[in-house]
Design a protein around this motif. Structure first.
Motif, PDB file in Angstrom:
ATOM      1  N   VAL A 101      18.438 -24.618  12.407  1.00 58.55           N
ATOM      2  CA  VAL A 101      18.043 -24.361  11.024  1.00 58.55           C
ATOM      3  C   VAL A 101      19.091 -24.963  10.090  1.00 58.55           C
ATOM      4  CG1 VAL A 101      19.162 -22.094  10.932  1.00 58.55           C
ATOM      5  CG2 VAL A 101      17.295 -22.568   9.379  1.00 58.55           C
ATOM      6  N   ILE A 102      18.623 -25.379   8.937  1.00 58.11           N
ATOM      7  CA  ILE A 102      19.498 -25.830   7.862  1.00 58.11           C
ATOM      8  C   ILE A 102      19.263 -24.899   6.688  1.00 58.11           C
ATOM      9  CG2 ILE A 102      20.049 -27.688   6.233  1.00 58.11           C
ATOM     10  CD1 ILE A 102      18.935 -29.661   8.351  1.00 58.11           C
ATOM     11  N   VAL A 103      20.337 -24.446   6.072  1.00 60.74           N
ATOM     12  CA  VAL A 103      20.222 -23.683   4.835  1.00 60.74           C
ATOM     13  C   VAL A 103      20.735 -24.580   3.714  1.00 60.74           C
ATOM     14  CG1 VAL A 103      20.980 -21.658   3.522  1.00 60.74           C
ATOM     15  CG2 VAL A 103      20.473 -21.443   5.974  1.00 60.74           C
ATOM     16  N   ALA A 104      19.821 -24.950   2.815  1.00 65.06           N
ATOM     17  CA  ALA A 104      20.203 -25.696   1.625  1.00 65.06           C
ATOM     18  C   ALA A 104      20.688 -24.688   0.593  1.00 65.06           C
ATOM     19  CB  ALA A 104      19.008 -26.477   1.093  1.00 65.06           C
ATOM     20  N   CYS A 105      21.712 -25.083  -0.166  1.00 65.39           N
ATOM     21  CA  CYS A 105      22.316 -24.120  -1.095  1.00 65.39           C
ATOM     22  C   CYS A 105      22.857 -24.861  -2.318  1.00 65.39           C
ATOM     23  CB  CYS A 105      23.451 -23.384  -0.375  1.00 65.39           C
ATOM     24  SG  CYS A 105      24.162 -22.029  -1.302  1.00 65.39           S
ATOM     25  N   GLY A 106      22.808 -24.184  -3.448  1.00 69.84           N
ATOM     26  CA  GLY A 106      23.357 -24.755  -4.665  1.00 69.84           C
ATOM     27  C   GLY A 106      22.952 -23.935  -5.872  1.00 69.84           C
ATOM     28  N   HIS A 107      23.254 -24.467  -7.039  1.00 68.55           N
ATOM     29  CA  HIS A 107      22.880 -23.811  -8.286  1.00 68.55           C
ATOM     30  C   HIS A 107      21.410 -24.128  -8.555  1.00 68.55           C
ATOM     31  CE1 HIS A 107      26.988 -22.646  -9.297  1.00 68.55           C
ATOM     32  NE2 HIS A 107      27.329 -23.797  -8.732  1.00 68.55           N
ATOM     33  N   ALA A 108      20.612 -23.097  -8.696  1.00 69.10           N
ATOM     34  CA  ALA A 108      19.171 -23.262  -8.864  1.00 69.10           C
ATOM     35  C   ALA A 108      18.840 -23.940 -10.188  1.00 69.10           C
ATOM     36  CB  ALA A 108      18.484 -21.908  -8.772  1.00 69.10           C
ATOM     37  N   ALA A 109      17.939 -24.905 -10.132  1.00 67.57           N
ATOM     38  CA  ALA A 109      17.458 -25.570 -11.339  1.00 67.57           C
ATOM     39  C   ALA A 109      16.187 -24.888 -11.845  1.00 67.57           C
ATOM     40  CB  ALA A 109      17.189 -27.042 -11.063  1.00 67.57           C
ATOM     41  N   GLU A 110      15.674 -23.945 -11.083  1.00 67.72           N
ATOM     42  CA  GLU A 110      14.504 -23.166 -11.483  1.00 67.72           C
ATOM     43  C   GLU A 110      14.590 -21.791 -10.835  1.00 67.72           C
ATOM     44  OE1 GLU A 110      11.170 -25.345  -9.951  1.00 67.72           O
ATOM     45  OE2 GLU A 110      11.585 -24.781  -7.890  1.00 67.72           O
ATOM     46  N   GLN A 111      13.908 -20.853 -11.394  1.00 73.81           N
ATOM     47  CA  GLN A 111      13.894 -19.497 -10.841  1.00 73.81           C
ATOM     48  C   GLN A 111      12.476 -19.170 -10.381  1.00 73.81           C
ATOM     49  OE1 GLN A 111      16.461 -17.523 -10.134  1.00 73.81           O
ATOM     50  NE2 GLN A 111      17.758 -19.178 -10.846  1.00 73.81           N
ATOM     51  N   PRO A 112      12.240 -19.237  -9.074  1.00 72.89           N
ATOM     52  CA  PRO A 112      10.913 -18.908  -8.561  1.00 72.89           C
ATOM     53  C   PRO A 112      10.591 -17.423  -8.763  1.00 72.89           C
ATOM     54  CG  PRO A 112      12.280 -19.960  -6.877  1.00 72.89           C
ATOM     55  CD  PRO A 112      13.154 -19.650  -8.040  1.00 72.89           C
ATOM     56  N   ASP A 113       9.318 -17.114  -8.718  1.00 67.64           N
ATOM     57  CA  ASP A 113       8.871 -15.723  -8.838  1.00 67.64           C
ATOM     58  C   ASP A 113       9.433 -14.929  -7.670  1.00 67.64           C
ATOM     59  OD1 ASP A 113       7.505 -13.390  -9.432  1.00 67.64           O
ATOM     60  OD2 ASP A 113       5.646 -14.080  -8.507  1.00 67.64           O
ATOM     61  N   ASN A 114       9.998 -13.775  -7.970  1.00 69.56           N
ATOM     62  CA  ASN A 114      10.559 -12.956  -6.898  1.00 69.56           C
ATOM     63  C   ASN A 114       9.850 -11.610  -6.778  1.00 69.56           C
ATOM     64  OD1 ASN A 114      11.573 -11.649  -9.109  1.00 69.56           O
ATOM     65  ND2 ASN A 114      13.692 -11.649  -8.440  1.00 69.56           N
ATOM     66  N   ASN A 115       8.636 -11.519  -7.282  1.00 71.25           N
ATOM     67  CA  ASN A 115       7.871 -10.284  -7.144  1.00 71.25           C
ATOM     68  C   ASN A 115       7.203 -10.272  -5.773  1.00 71.25           C
ATOM     69  OD1 ASN A 115       6.357  -8.020  -7.306  1.00 71.25           O
ATOM     70  ND2 ASN A 115       5.121  -8.679  -9.052  1.00 71.25           N
ATOM     71  N   ARG A 116       7.854  -9.583  -4.850  1.00 69.68           N
ATOM     72  CA  ARG A 116       7.340  -9.541  -3.478  1.00 69.68           C
ATOM     73  C   ARG A 116       7.129  -8.107  -3.003  1.00 69.68           C
ATOM     74  NH1 ARG A 116      12.057 -12.866  -1.110  1.00 69.68           N
ATOM     75  NH2 ARG A 116      13.055 -11.745  -2.750  1.00 69.68           N
ATOM     76  N   ALA A 117       6.879  -7.203  -3.921  1.00 68.72           N
ATOM     77  CA  ALA A 117       6.769  -5.786  -3.588  1.00 68.72           C
ATOM     78  C   ALA A 117       5.647  -5.496  -2.592  1.00 68.72           C
ATOM     79  CB  ALA A 117       6.566  -4.965  -4.860  1.00 68.72           C
ATOM     80  N   ASN A 118       4.578  -6.262  -2.641  1.00 70.07           N
ATOM     81  CA  ASN A 118       3.430  -6.020  -1.754  1.00 70.07           C
ATOM     82  C   ASN A 118       3.096  -7.249  -0.918  1.00 70.07           C
ATOM     83  OD1 ASN A 118       2.829  -3.290  -2.608  1.00 70.07           O
ATOM     84  ND2 ASN A 118       2.318  -4.233  -4.578  1.00 70.07           N
ATOM     85  N   ARG A 119       4.104  -7.957  -0.490  1.00 68.60           N
ATOM     86  CA  ARG A 119       3.911  -9.208   0.242  1.00 68.60           C
ATOM     87  C   ARG A 119       3.262  -9.009   1.609  1.00 68.60           C
ATOM     88  NH1 ARG A 119       8.867 -13.240   1.405  1.00 68.60           N
ATOM     89  NH2 ARG A 119       7.927 -14.749   0.047  1.00 68.60           N
ATOM     90  N   TYR A 120       3.742  -8.070   2.353  1.00 68.55           N
ATOM     91  CA  TYR A 120       3.268  -7.838   3.725  1.00 68.55           C
ATOM     92  C   TYR A 120       2.581  -6.482   3.824  1.00 68.55           C
ATOM     93  CZ  TYR A 120       6.651 -11.539   4.655  1.00 68.55           C
ATOM     94  OH  TYR A 120       7.353 -12.703   4.631  1.00 68.55           O
ATOM     95  N   GLN A 121       1.692  -6.380   4.762  1.00 69.16           N
ATOM     96  CA  GLN A 121       1.064  -5.103   5.018  1.00 69.16           C
ATOM     97  C   GLN A 121       2.080  -4.173   5.672  1.00 69.16           C
ATOM     98  OE1 GLN A 121      -2.145  -5.166   7.852  1.00 69.16           O
ATOM     99  NE2 GLN A 121      -2.786  -3.096   7.339  1.00 69.16           N
ATOM    100  N   VAL A 122       2.150  -2.947   5.205  1.00 67.47           N
ATOM    101  CA  VAL A 122       3.046  -1.943   5.762  1.00 67.47           C
ATOM    102  C   VAL A 122       2.201  -0.737   6.151  1.00 67.47           C
ATOM    103  CG1 VAL A 122       4.975  -0.368   5.293  1.00 67.47           C
ATOM    104  CG2 VAL A 122       4.986  -2.699   4.349  1.00 67.47           C
ATOM    105  N   ILE A 123       2.355  -0.295   7.376  1.00 68.79           N
ATOM    106  CA  ILE A 123       1.644   0.865   7.871  1.00 68.79           C
ATOM    107  C   ILE A 123       2.652   1.972   8.068  1.00 68.79           C
ATOM    108  CG2 ILE A 123       0.242   1.813   9.744  1.00 68.79           C
ATOM    109  CD1 ILE A 123      -0.667  -1.154  10.226  1.00 68.79           C
ATOM    110  N   ARG A 124       2.428   3.081   7.419  1.00 74.14           N
ATOM    111  CA  ARG A 124       3.323   4.241   7.558  1.00 74.14           C
ATOM    112  C   ARG A 124       2.561   5.359   8.250  1.00 74.14           C
ATOM    113  NH1 ARG A 124       6.697   5.021   2.068  1.00 74.14           N
ATOM    114  NH2 ARG A 124       7.809   6.440   3.458  1.00 74.14           N
ATOM    115  N   LYS A 125       3.187   5.949   9.220  1.00 77.40           N
ATOM    116  CA  LYS A 125       2.542   7.044   9.954  1.00 77.40           C
ATOM    117  C   LYS A 125       3.445   8.247  10.019  1.00 77.40           C
ATOM    118  CE  LYS A 125      -0.325   4.144  12.748  1.00 77.40           C
ATOM    119  NZ  LYS A 125      -1.014   4.036  13.978  1.00 77.40           N
TER     120      LYS A 125
END
Length: 160
Positions: free
Chosen positions: A136-160
């Motif tokens: 894997v390569i991790v690219a890193c630096g000062h962001a030139a844009e800020q992507p949306d970070n609203n991921r509150a309901n990204r994956y299905q979560v099952i609680r039992k």
């Protein structure tokens, strides 16, 4: 939101500003803190690429898949390792979370890593040991844009 785990997003556009040496050291420390399967720390190593000539060569080989980031963490694992790929992914996540903590952008690049494995001369130039492959390569630096970070309901979560 201040938690770096929640703040971390995939950034694919960077400024040309260099990452400060102290921040690079913190990122390396985050890599060093990653867990490893069965305490086999010798199955993984990382090459930190800051040199503009090497960055350009990597961009050329990977068809600009590293988004012209000013800093790359090339994580390599032994080819015969049972845990290497998993360890590399965990280490990459540590790097990306620390980057978020430092207000830097980052992105996990698996396809670019696979392409880099076919460039044996460049792998030698990067100091990747014989018997290792880039995972894997991790690219890193000062962001030139800020992507949306609203991921509150990204994956299905099952609680039992």
């Amino acid at each position: 939101m201040t938690d770096p785990v929640l703040k971390r997003v995939a950034v694919r556009k960077y400024t040309s500003e260099k990452v400060a040496p102290g921040d690079i050291n913190k990122l390396i420390s985050a890599f060093q803190a990653a867990p490893c399967g069965m305490h086999e720390a010798d199955v993984m190593q990382m090459t930190v690429v800051e040199d503009e000539t090497l960055l350009s060569k990597i961009e050329q080989v990977t068809n600009n898949a590293c988004y012209n980031a000013p800093l790359l963490f090339v994580i390599n694992v032994k080819k015969d390792s049972s845990f290497g790929e998993r360890d590399a992914s965990v280490a990459a996540e540590n790097l990306m979370i620390e980057a978020a903590e430092l207000n830097l952008g980052s992105v996990y690049l698996m396809n670019a890593a696979l392409v880099l494995n076919s460039a044996s001369d460049l792998q030698k130039e990067l100091g990747i040991p014989a018997g290792f492959q880039t995972c894997v390569i991790v690219a890193c630096g000062h962001a030139a844009e800020q992507p949306d970070n609203n991921r509150a309901n990204r994956y299905q979560v099952i609680r039992k």
